[in-house]
Scaffold this active site. Sequence first.
Site, short mmCIF file in Angstrom:
data_model
loop_
_atom_site.label_atom_id
_atom_site.label_comp_id
_atom_site.label_asym_id
_atom_site.label_seq_id
_atom_site.Cartn_x
_atom_site.Cartn_y
_atom_site.Cartn_z
CB CYS A 241 7.77 2.21 -28.11
SG CYS A 241 8.09 1.99 -26.36
CB CYS B 4 6.59 -0.81 -32.85
SG CYS B 4 4.94 -0.55 -33.49
CB CYS C 113 2.14 -2.24 -34.79
SG CYS C 113 3.31 -1.51 -33.64
#
Length: 135
Positions: A11, A85, A89
């Site tokens: 996160c 996120c 990522c």
Amino acid sequence: MTGKPSVLFVCVHNAGRSQMAAGWLRHLAGDRVEVRSAGSAPAAAVNPAAVEAMREVGIDITDQKPKLLAYDTVESSDVVVTMGCGDSCPYFPGKRYEDWKLDDPAGKGVDAVRPIRDEIRDRVATLLAELLPAG
């Protein structure tokens, strides 16, 4: 996957959702799964309301520290679970990715964090059953 599966929870701040998910997976899986967590913009410390909510169910995450998401951590994980996120990522073909839509516990008190904790527990239990089927 060969051998022990590796799960990475991601996160943004690595202070709430991903820390609770990692705590649940460590608790439920023991040493049968390698558990990792990280954030794209890690906070200075784990969210105190998340720590308290987990303590209420007997899981201590006080020793955890938010960590910066590293390319090699994603690359060496079998399952990558993202929690808000977005595009920060990295993506590797062949990895299993899941995006869990969960409320962000940032700035919330423990009363608001409990339902998030419980939803994470249920999702982690489902993931664990898929990774390590009984029998």
